[in-house]
Design a protein around this motif. Structure first.
Motif, PDB file in Angstrom:
ATOM      1  N   HIS A 182      10.306  77.421  89.632  1.00 28.33           N
ATOM      2  CA  HIS A 182      10.005  78.848  89.774  1.00 28.33           C
ATOM      3  C   HIS A 182      11.277  79.683  89.820  1.00 28.33           C
ATOM      4  O   HIS A 182      11.220  80.900  89.662  1.00 28.33           O
ATOM      5  N   PHE A 183      12.433  79.035  90.041  1.00 27.32           N
ATOM      6  CA  PHE A 183      13.696  79.783  89.968  1.00 27.32           C
ATOM      7  C   PHE A 183      14.820  78.977  89.316  1.00 27.32           C
ATOM      8  O   PHE A 183      15.848  79.546  88.954  1.00 27.32           O
ATOM      9  N   ALA A 184      14.636  77.656  89.136  1.00 24.13           N
ATOM     10  CA  ALA A 184      15.677  76.812  88.541  1.00 24.13           C
ATOM     11  C   ALA A 184      15.051  75.830  87.555  1.00 24.13           C
ATOM     12  O   ALA A 184      15.017  74.622  87.800  1.00 24.13           O
ATOM     13  N   PRO A 185      14.542  76.336  86.419  1.00 26.79           N
ATOM     14  CA  PRO A 185      13.780  75.481  85.506  1.00 26.79           C
ATOM     15  C   PRO A 185      14.612  74.629  84.555  1.00 26.79           C
ATOM     16  O   PRO A 185      14.062  73.827  83.808  1.00 26.79           O
ATOM     17  N   GLY A 186      15.924  74.780  84.586  1.00 23.54           N
ATOM     18  CA  GLY A 186      16.770  74.180  83.563  1.00 23.54           C
ATOM     19  C   GLY A 186      16.569  72.692  83.347  1.00 23.54           C
ATOM     20  O   GLY A 186      16.551  72.217  82.211  1.00 23.54           O
ATOM     21  N   MET A 187      16.427  71.923  84.434  1.00 24.92           N
ATOM     22  CA  MET A 187      16.335  70.459  84.323  1.00 24.92           C
ATOM     23  C   MET A 187      14.924  69.934  84.546  1.00 24.92           C
ATOM     24  O   MET A 187      14.737  68.743  84.782  1.00 24.92           O
ATOM     25  N   LEU A 188      13.935  70.806  84.472  1.00 21.79           N
ATOM     26  CA  LEU A 188      12.557  70.409  84.775  1.00 21.79           C
ATOM     27  C   LEU A 188      12.107  69.198  83.966  1.00 21.79           C
ATOM     28  O   LEU A 188      11.676  68.180  84.520  1.00 21.79           O
ATOM     29  N   ILE A 189      12.180  69.285  82.658  1.00 19.10           N
ATOM     30  CA  ILE A 189      11.650  68.214  81.797  1.00 19.10           C
ATOM     31  C   ILE A 189      12.409  66.920  82.028  1.00 19.10           C
ATOM     32  O   ILE A 189      11.811  65.835  82.164  1.00 19.10           O
ATOM     33  N   GLU A 190      13.739  66.999  82.099  1.00 16.14           N
ATOM     34  CA  GLU A 190      14.555  65.802  82.309  1.00 16.14           C
ATOM     35  C   GLU A 190      14.268  65.167  83.666  1.00 16.14           C
ATOM     36  O   GLU A 190      14.135  63.938  83.782  1.00 16.14           O
ATOM     37  N   ALA A 191      14.161  65.995  84.709  1.00 11.63           N
ATOM     38  CA  ALA A 191      13.945  65.468  86.060  1.00 11.63           C
ATOM     39  C   ALA A 191      12.589  64.784  86.182  1.00 11.63           C
ATOM     40  O   ALA A 191      12.478  63.697  86.782  1.00 11.63           O
ATOM     41  N   VAL A 192      11.557  65.389  85.627  1.00  7.67           N
ATOM     42  CA  VAL A 192      10.222  64.788  85.706  1.00  7.67           C
ATOM     43  C   VAL A 192      10.173  63.475  84.931  1.00  7.67           C
ATOM     44  O   VAL A 192       9.554  62.497  85.363  1.00  7.67           O
ATOM     45  N   LYS A 193      10.859  63.419  83.800  1.00  4.77           N
ATOM     46  CA  LYS A 193      10.904  62.169  83.016  1.00  4.77           C
ATOM     47  C   LYS A 193      11.591  61.065  83.818  1.00  4.77           C
ATOM     48  O   LYS A 193      11.108  59.915  83.860  1.00  4.77           O
ATOM     49  N   ILE A 194      12.706  61.390  84.450  1.00  3.32           N
ATOM     50  CA  ILE A 194      13.400  60.401  85.282  1.00  3.32           C
ATOM     51  C   ILE A 194      12.479  59.906  86.386  1.00  3.32           C
ATOM     52  O   ILE A 194      12.364  58.697  86.638  1.00  3.32           O
ATOM     53  N   TYR A 195      11.824  60.839  87.052  1.00 10.39           N
ATOM     54  CA  TYR A 195      10.929  60.474  88.145  1.00 10.39           C
ATOM     55  C   TYR A 195       9.821  59.541  87.676  1.00 10.39           C
ATOM     56  O   TYR A 195       9.551  58.501  88.302  1.00 10.39           O
ATOM     57  N   ARG A 196       9.187  59.874  86.574  1.00  9.84           N
ATOM     58  CA  ARG A 196       8.083  59.044  86.080  1.00  9.84           C
ATOM     59  C   ARG A 196       8.575  57.690  85.575  1.00  9.84           C
ATOM     60  O   ARG A 196       7.941  56.659  85.813  1.00  9.84           O
ATOM     61  N   ASP A 197       9.699  57.680  84.893  1.00  6.55           N
ATOM     62  CA  ASP A 197      10.228  56.428  84.341  1.00  6.55           C
ATOM     63  C   ASP A 197      10.673  55.466  85.440  1.00  6.55           C
ATOM     64  O   ASP A 197      10.527  54.241  85.307  1.00  6.55           O
ATOM     65  N   GLU A 198      11.240  55.992  86.519  1.00  5.70           N
ATOM     66  CA  GLU A 198      11.821  55.143  87.560  1.00  5.70           C
ATOM     67  C   GLU A 198      10.890  54.928  88.757  1.00  5.70           C
ATOM     68  O   GLU A 198      11.240  54.183  89.682  1.00  5.70           O
ATOM     69  N   PHE A 199       9.714  55.530  88.739  1.00  6.14           N
ATOM     70  CA  PHE A 199       8.839  55.503  89.912  1.00  6.14           C
ATOM     71  C   PHE A 199       8.469  54.076  90.321  1.00  6.14           C
ATOM     72  O   PHE A 199       8.086  53.242  89.500  1.00  6.14           O
ATOM     73  N   LYS A 200       8.585  53.825  91.634  1.00 10.02           N
ATOM     74  CA  LYS A 200       8.183  52.553  92.215  1.00 10.02           C
ATOM     75  C   LYS A 200       7.047  52.804  93.202  1.00 10.02           C
ATOM     76  O   LYS A 200       7.212  53.579  94.153  1.00 10.02           O
ATOM     77  N   PRO A 201       5.904  52.170  92.999  1.00 14.08           N
ATOM     78  CA  PRO A 201       4.787  52.379  93.931  1.00 14.08           C
ATOM     79  C   PRO A 201       5.194  52.062  95.371  1.00 14.08           C
ATOM     80  O   PRO A 201       6.019  51.181  95.623  1.00 14.08           O
ATOM     81  N   SER A 202       4.608  52.800  96.293  1.00 15.25           N
ATOM     82  CA  SER A 202       4.914  52.618  97.711  1.00 15.25           C
ATOM     83  C   SER A 202       3.623  52.547  98.503  1.00 15.25           C
ATOM     84  O   SER A 202       2.525  52.687  97.954  1.00 15.25           O
ATOM     85  N   LYS A 203       3.757  52.397  99.811  1.00 12.92           N
ATOM     86  CA  LYS A 203       2.564  52.348 100.672  1.00 12.92           C
ATOM     87  C   LYS A 203       1.853  53.695 100.742  1.00 12.92           C
ATOM     88  O   LYS A 203       0.694  53.758 101.142  1.00 12.92           O
ATOM     89  N   VAL A 204       2.534  54.781 100.323  1.00  7.87           N
ATOM     90  CA  VAL A 204       1.898  56.101 100.380  1.00  7.87           C
ATOM     91  C   VAL A 204       1.451  56.605  99.009  1.00  7.87           C
ATOM     92  O   VAL A 204       0.650  57.546  98.926  1.00  7.87           O
ATOM     93  N   LEU A 205       1.948  56.010  97.933  1.00  7.54           N
ATOM     94  CA  LEU A 205       1.644  56.523  96.592  1.00  7.54           C
ATOM     95  C   LEU A 205       1.723  55.388  95.584  1.00  7.54           C
ATOM     96  O   LEU A 205       2.744  54.691  95.502  1.00  7.54           O
TER      97      LEU A 205
END
Length: 347
Positions: A182-205
């Motif tokens: 909402h105020f710093a969109p520059g890295m939105l697409i890259e950051a979300v891709k990193i998050y999804r690619d590296e995500f490790k399931p946990s006890k909460v998610l």
């Protein structure tokens, strides 16, 4: 898709801080009526145009004035606080209001460095990843020191970010990730891709969960929505001009906003020796920065905004929108959030 609201408790022109806080609480009540998922309150310090410094107190007041909507921090700027104290505070809130409290955590101080030093008053360098794990440990009651009444209390933790750093951490810990586009969109697409690619399931998610921050200005016509959004344009123009003011009433169009900035800059164009800077160059650069900040902003009637949201979904995958709104008129702001909820229900 879920939709939620972020509130910075901004002052409006001629408001006092009490009025800003009352407006914040009344908007939470309206959000609950409309069926919004959650209501987050930001943390800012040494900013005279926002009343959101003592975030946990505002969250308590908002929880007390509502019945079922989730309320949380968007977020606690962890470098400013002891994880132990945060656990005690939010454990207490969750004890008073079970299953309604969210804890969003950010790594930035939410202010200038001098104020950050005044907040924490320590020479110790903040270590965000370790402090997040320490904080979670108090709720799980696995740390050597115990935090009551937080011990064993369920408080969902969200990692906030405006760059790629927090994306790696949220993925590693298996926590939900909220990006401040909402105020710093520059890295939105890259950051979300990193998050999804590296995500490790946990006890909460067990799978990634992304919240995308956005601004929204809806009205019955595109023209009226654009007019309402000029309050945001003024706010961003003030920010890049280092001239923070309370929210200002809307004007006819964005050009009028920048004409005012040009007028002020022309009278105060800096000199460097024999060189006088060009006011038009300064305005162009300020406008470019402000426009970049506002890239993830929905403006228009319901059909127009629906197309804008669909376009964003084509660019980045997310599960929830977190909406900020700088609409000056309270009734117009309520109407905008009502129209937005109607749009979300059609997606």
């Amino acid at each position: 898709m879920k939709v939620s609201i972020l509130n910075l408790a901004p002052l409006r022109k001629d408001n006092k801080y009490r009025e800003a806080i009352e407006n914040m609480i009344e908007l939470a009540q309206k959000a609950e009526e409309l069926g919004y998922e959650r209501y987050w309150i930001a943390e800012h310090h040494n900013s005279k145009s926002f009343a959101s410094s003592a975030t946990q107190i505002l969250i308590d007041q908002t929880l007390a004035a509502t019945k079922k909507i989730r309320v949380g921090s968007g977020g606690v700027m962890l470098p400013n606080h002891s994880p132990y104290i945060v656990a005690e505070q939010y454990g207490t809130l969750a004890t008073l209001y079970p299953d309604r409290v969210d804890l969003g955590l950010g790594r930035a101080p939410g202010t200038d460095m001098e104020t950050a030093q005044a907040l924490r008053r320590t020479e110790r360098t903040a270590d965000f990843p370790n402090e997040v794990e320490e904080l979670a440990g108090y709720f799980e009651d696995i740390n050597e020191v115990h935090a009551y009444p937080a011990a064993g209390v369920k408080v969902p933790i969200y990692i906030l970010g405006s760059s790629t750093d927090s994306a790696h951490l949220a993925a590693k810990l298996g926590l939900p990730y909220a990006f401040a586009s909402h105020f710093a969109p520059g890295m939105l697409i890259e950051a979300v891709k990193i998050y999804r690619d590296e995500f490790k399931p946990s006890k909460v998610l067990d799978k990634p969960y992304v919240i995308v921050g956005a601004n929204a200005y809806l009205a019955d016509t595109n023209e009226e929505a654009k007019r309402l959004s000029t309050t945001q344009t003024q706010a961003f123009a003030d920010l890049v001009s280092n001239n923070l003011r309370p929210l200002q009433p809307p004007v006819d169009n964005d050009e009028m906003v920048w004409d005012k900035v040009r007028e002020a800059d022309t009278a105060n164009v800096p000199n460097f020796g024999p060189v006088k800077f060009n006011a038009d160059d300064l305005i162009r650069r300020k406008k470019q920065v402000a426009d970049n900040m506002a890239r993830v902003t929905f403006i228009g009637d319901k059909e127009t905004v629906k197309k804008q949201i669909n376009y964003l979904q084509e660019q980045v995958q997310f599960e929830e929108l977190m909406i900020n709104s700088y609409i000056y008129d309270i009734k117009a702001q309520y109407h905008s959030f009502k129209l937005l909820k109607e749009v979300i229900e059609t997606l």
